[in-house]
Motif scaffolding. Structure first.
Motif, PDB file in Angstrom:
ATOM      1  N   ILE A 197       0.830  -1.205   0.000  1.00  0.00           N
ATOM      2  CA  ILE A 197       0.000   0.000   0.000  1.00  0.00           C
ATOM      3  C   ILE A 197       0.863   1.252   0.000  1.00  0.00           C
ATOM      4  O   ILE A 197       1.849   1.330   0.732  1.00  0.00           O
ATOM      5  N   CYS A 198       0.455   2.230  -0.815  1.00  0.00           N
ATOM      6  CA  CYS A 198       0.989   3.592  -0.764  1.00  0.00           C
ATOM      7  C   CYS A 198      -0.205   4.526  -0.617  1.00  0.00           C
ATOM      8  O   CYS A 198      -1.261   4.280  -1.197  1.00  0.00           O
ATOM      9  N   SER A 199      -0.034   5.595   0.143  1.00  0.00           N
ATOM     10  CA  SER A 199      -1.157   6.506   0.370  1.00  0.00           C
ATOM     11  C   SER A 199      -1.144   7.729  -0.540  1.00  0.00           C
ATOM     12  O   SER A 199      -2.019   8.584  -0.436  1.00  0.00           O
ATOM     13  N   ASN A 200      -0.169   7.800  -1.441  1.00  0.00           N
ATOM     14  CA  ASN A 200      -0.153   8.908  -2.405  1.00  0.00           C
ATOM     15  C   ASN A 200       0.751   8.554  -3.581  1.00  0.00           C
ATOM     16  O   ASN A 200       1.550   7.620  -3.521  1.00  0.00           O
ATOM     17  N   GLY A 201       0.582   9.317  -4.667  1.00  0.00           N
ATOM     18  CA  GLY A 201       1.336   9.050  -5.881  1.00  0.00           C
ATOM     19  C   GLY A 201       2.829   9.253  -5.730  1.00  0.00           C
ATOM     20  O   GLY A 201       3.629   8.575  -6.377  1.00  0.00           O
ATOM     21  N   ALA A 202       3.220  10.194  -4.875  1.00  0.00           N
ATOM     22  CA  ALA A 202       4.650  10.458  -4.678  1.00  0.00           C
ATOM     23  C   ALA A 202       5.358   9.231  -4.101  1.00  0.00           C
ATOM     24  O   ALA A 202       6.470   8.896  -4.523  1.00  0.00           O
TER      25      ALA A 202
END
Length: 92
Positions: free
Chosen positions: A27-32
């Motif tokens: 999981i990543c919480s943002n595109g960066a």
């Protein structure tokens, strides 16, 4: 599989669906953050990215373009939600 979404509830629901199919995910919480994984070649072994369109730091469109600019060929699927509260407001 990589799930990239700013909304915790969406990450949780998508994760449960994948778990029910015995699919492992990150999981990543943002595109960066997703771009950082790609930049450091940490996407090796991933077969698919599910990417939300609207996120802080870097939105999904910009993140997908940045990942493609690094010549990654992993499929990126847009994943977005429409809030129930928004649809209820339009019905009133």
């Amino acid at each position: 599989m990589l799930i990239v979404d700013a909304k915790a509830i969406c990450r949780k629901k998508t994760g449960r669906i994948l778990e029910n199919e015995s699919i492992s995910y990150t999981i990543c919480s943002n595109g960066a953050d997703a771009f950082e994984l790609a930049k450091h070649r940490e996407l090796r072994g991933y077969k698919l990215i599910l990417m939300d369109k609207d996120m802080p730091k870097m939105n999904g469109v910009d993140a997908a373009a940045a990942i493609r600019a690094l010549e990654h060929t992993i499929p990126i699927v847009a994943l977005t939600t429409i809030l129930r509260e928004m649809s209820l407001r339009w019905q009133v």
